[in-house]
Design an enzyme around this catalytic site. Structure first.
Site, PDB file in Angstrom:
ATOM      1  N   GLU A  72       0.805  -1.227   0.000  1.00 45.30           N
ATOM      2  CA  GLU A  72       0.000   0.000   0.000  1.00 45.30           C
ATOM      3  C   GLU A  72       0.838   1.277   0.000  1.00 45.30           C
ATOM      4  O   GLU A  72       0.942   1.976   1.014  1.00 45.30           O
ATOM      5  CB  GLU A  72      -0.942   0.022   1.209  1.00 45.30           C
ATOM      6  CG  GLU A  72      -1.928  -1.130   1.225  1.00 45.30           C
ATOM      7  CD  GLU A  72      -2.943  -1.014   2.351  1.00 45.30           C
ATOM      8  OE1 GLU A  72      -2.752  -0.184   3.251  1.00 45.30           O
ATOM      9  OE2 GLU A  72      -3.939  -1.753   2.312  1.00 45.30           O
ATOM     10  N   GLU A 120      -5.577  -8.712   1.414  1.00 44.79           N
ATOM     11  CA  GLU A 120      -6.220  -8.299   2.672  1.00 44.79           C
ATOM     12  C   GLU A 120      -7.690  -8.073   2.401  1.00 44.79           C
ATOM     13  O   GLU A 120      -8.058  -7.511   1.373  1.00 44.79           O
ATOM     14  CB  GLU A 120      -5.656  -6.973   3.221  1.00 44.79           C
ATOM     15  CG  GLU A 120      -4.262  -7.062   3.775  1.00 44.79           C
ATOM     16  CD  GLU A 120      -3.759  -5.720   4.335  1.00 44.79           C
ATOM     17  OE1 GLU A 120      -4.578  -4.849   4.705  1.00 44.79           O
ATOM     18  OE2 GLU A 120      -2.531  -5.550   4.384  1.00 44.79           O
TER      19      GLU A 120
HETATM   20  C1  PNW Z   1      -4.529  -1.596   5.556  1.00 42.26           C
HETATM   21  N1  PNW Z   1      -7.817   3.755   3.931  1.00 42.26           N
HETATM   22  O1  PNW Z   1      -4.458  -0.224   5.724  1.00 42.26           O
HETATM   23  C2  PNW Z   1      -3.170  -2.093   6.033  1.00 42.26           C
HETATM   24  O2  PNW Z   1      -2.459  -2.826   5.067  1.00 42.26           O
HETATM   25  C3  PNW Z   1      -3.195  -2.793   7.325  1.00 42.26           C
HETATM   26  O3  PNW Z   1      -1.930  -2.719   7.916  1.00 42.26           O
HETATM   27  C4  PNW Z   1      -4.292  -2.231   8.206  1.00 42.26           C
HETATM   28  O4  PNW Z   1      -4.271  -2.739   9.511  1.00 42.26           O
HETATM   29  C5  PNW Z   1      -5.610  -2.533   7.531  1.00 42.26           C
HETATM   30  O5  PNW Z   1      -5.658  -2.044   6.211  1.00 42.26           O
HETATM   31  C6  PNW Z   1      -6.821  -1.977   8.286  1.00 42.26           C
HETATM   32  O6  PNW Z   1      -6.765  -0.604   8.392  1.00 42.26           O
HETATM   33  C7  PNW Z   1      -5.352   0.698   5.258  1.00 42.26           C
HETATM   34  O7  PNW Z   1      -7.771   4.873   4.503  1.00 42.26           O
HETATM   35  C8  PNW Z   1      -5.283   1.949   5.835  1.00 42.26           C
HETATM   36  O8  PNW Z   1      -8.613   3.536   3.011  1.00 42.26           O
HETATM   37  C9  PNW Z   1      -6.091   2.974   5.385  1.00 42.26           C
HETATM   38  C10 PNW Z   1      -6.982   2.720   4.369  1.00 42.26           C
HETATM   39  C11 PNW Z   1      -7.064   1.458   3.791  1.00 42.26           C
HETATM   40  C12 PNW Z   1      -6.247   0.438   4.237  1.00 42.26           C
END
Ligand code: PNW
Length: 456
Positions: free
Chosen positions: A166, A362
């Site tokens: 990401e 994920e």
């Molecule tokens: C992912 N958004 O993060 C990460 O890969 C993980 O480490 C995290 O724990 C998981 O999703 C849950 O949050 C994201 O703002 C963080 O759209 C932010 C976003 C999406 C995914």
């Protein structure tokens, strides 16, 4: 509909080093930017840090046992750069490597295939101090050297590699224009161009690391990028709305400036036009480095945005979520199960990569989980969420898209970045006082899906 998956479909769970390992000073590890960032007052909900997290560094054997109990045959996890090269560049800390060797041997004992992410946001603090991390082009070469160090040592036990998780989350969410960003390193910069420069450097890091992995691997291996691009979902599946969603895809979020150059070798022209002088500096030859052949793509699927045909100059509009639209326990986590299907279809149709195998690396949600007096966690909301997204995965396979596997996020409640320990995404409930893991109802449900190879 029985929602059966093809034989050999890969069921797994995913985690990330900083979110679960803890033991931040053990075995020669030095600080990462997340240690520094989470120690600052006010950055993390309730002042949490990853100092202990799930103490997985010491409890990995029990955690792998839980994976075996769940019945997964595939595990996605990340390696901590600052455990392996504590100063970010230079000498390798063999004690850090040994931890991952123990983990990998344990996985092998249970017949679980490892899929390793080299970078899940926890860059060495030393490089932040040396040159401002992703603000510098040097970060790309240091990352590639780290990849070489890892793959030459662990390539006998790991053949499935992911470079970076990401890109948007540690660049566009780690650097912001004239305000404090939500993620580490938490640097305020003067212009949007500087923000786009950080993600461009991360794309270069990905490209150089792909080359480094293939050069260092002792045998055949596969290489992927993991991205959380945001699918645009047609409001109806009319031809006009589908065309609108495809058009909207390039300009939505950072899709056209991260996923698109990685998969096609060019930034979206519409995005570059929109950015104007805020577009990053792209040197001759950069895009060839960024656009490496990949064996598969990792899709982190959480939400999407609805689009439809409209009489606007562009011919489409992207719709805001109405008041009261269902969402899970994160401000951005709207319930859009169709986004999983549409994400895969956009890879194929909109970015023209029908050849590229996909794994959902994920998918999961935070709930407000609590223990009942009987000691259960009855997370019917998580079961609802996962079941609907998995049905969407099933649809993608039914229609012939090359989806090979699915990794639920996440094995156990863990350090959820800016939200600390307050947001629980696990299939196992983590009791942070005792470090006991307690299977939630969703754990039992997911185990049954795996056992029957279908959505139950
Ligand atoms: C992912 N958004 O993060 C990460 O890969 C993980 O480490 C995290 O724990 C998981 O999703 C849950 O949050 C994201 O703002 C963080 O759209 C932010 C976003 C999406 C995914």
């Amino acid at each position: 509909m029985s929602y059966e998956f093809p034989p050999g479909f890969e069921w797994g769970v995913a985690t990330a080093a900083y979110q679960i390992e803890g033991a931040i000073a053990a075995g020669g590890r030095k600080p990462s930017v997340w240690d520094t960032f989470s120690a600052l007052p006010g950055r993390i909900l309730q002042g949490a840090t990853g100092a202990i997290a799930c103490d997985h560094y010491h409890r990995y054997a029990e955690d792998v046992k839980w994976m075996a109990e769940l019945g997964i045959k595939h595990y996605r996890f990340s390696l901590a750069w600052s455990r392996i090269i504590p100063d970010g560049r230079g000498s390798v800390n063999e004690t850090g490597i040994d931890f991952y060797r123990r983990l990998l041997d344990c996985l092998q004992h249970y017949g679980i295939t490892p899929h390793a992410t080299l970078f899940h946001w926890d860059s060495p603090q030393a490089l932040e101090e040396l040159y401002g991390s992703w603000q510098s082009r040097d970060m790309a070469q240091d990352f590639a050297d780290y990849a070489t160090a890892v793959v030459s040592r662990l390539g006998d036990r790991i053949t499935s590699w992911m470079t970076i998780n990401e890109i948007v989350c540690f660049t566009h969410i780690g650097y912001d224009v004239n305000r404090i960003p939500v993620h580490a390193p938490g640097t305020s910069v003067a212009s949007l161009k500087q923000v786009w420069q950080t993600s461009h450097h991360a794309l270069l890091a990905h490209g150089l690391a792909c080359q480094a992995i293939r050069a260092a691997s002792p045998g055949p291996c596969s290489v992927a990028l993991v991205d959380n691009f945001v699918p645009t979902v047609p409001l109806t599946e009319s031809a006009a709305d589908i065309a609108a969603a495809r058009q909207a895809f390039h300009l939505h979020g950072t899709n056209g400036g991260i996923l698109e150059p990685a998969l096609t070798g060019a930034y979206s022209p519409a995005l570059l036009a929109q950015l104007g002088e805020n577009a990053p500096e792209i040197r001759d030859g950069d895009l060839a480095i960024v656009h490496q052949p990949l064996d598969w793509i990792g899709f982190n699927s959480y939400f999407g945005t609805y689009a439809r045909a409209a009489e606007t100059p562009a011919g489409y509009e992207v719709l805001p979520f109405p008041q009261g639209y269902p969402q899970l326990n994160m401000p951005w986590l709207h319930f859009v199960p169709d986004c999983l299907y549409w994400g895969i279809r956009h890879l194929s149709e909109t970015l023209n990569r029908p050849d590229l195998p996909v794994r959902v690396t994920e998918n999961g949600c935070a709930g407000q989980d609590s223990l009942t007096e009987a000691g259960e966690v009855l997370d019917s909301d998580r079961i609802l969420f996962l079941r609907q997204y998995l049905r969407s995965a099933h649809r993608a396979i039914q229609e012939g898209y090359p989806l090979q596997g699915y990794f639920a996020w996440t094995l156990m409640d863990n350090f959820e970045w800016a939200y600390g320990c307050d947001r629980r995404f696990g299939l196992l409930y983590t009791d942070y006082e005792t470090q006991r893991r307690i299977p939630k109802a969703s754990f039992h449900w997911y185990r049954e899906c795996i056992r029957q190879n279908r959505v139950v």
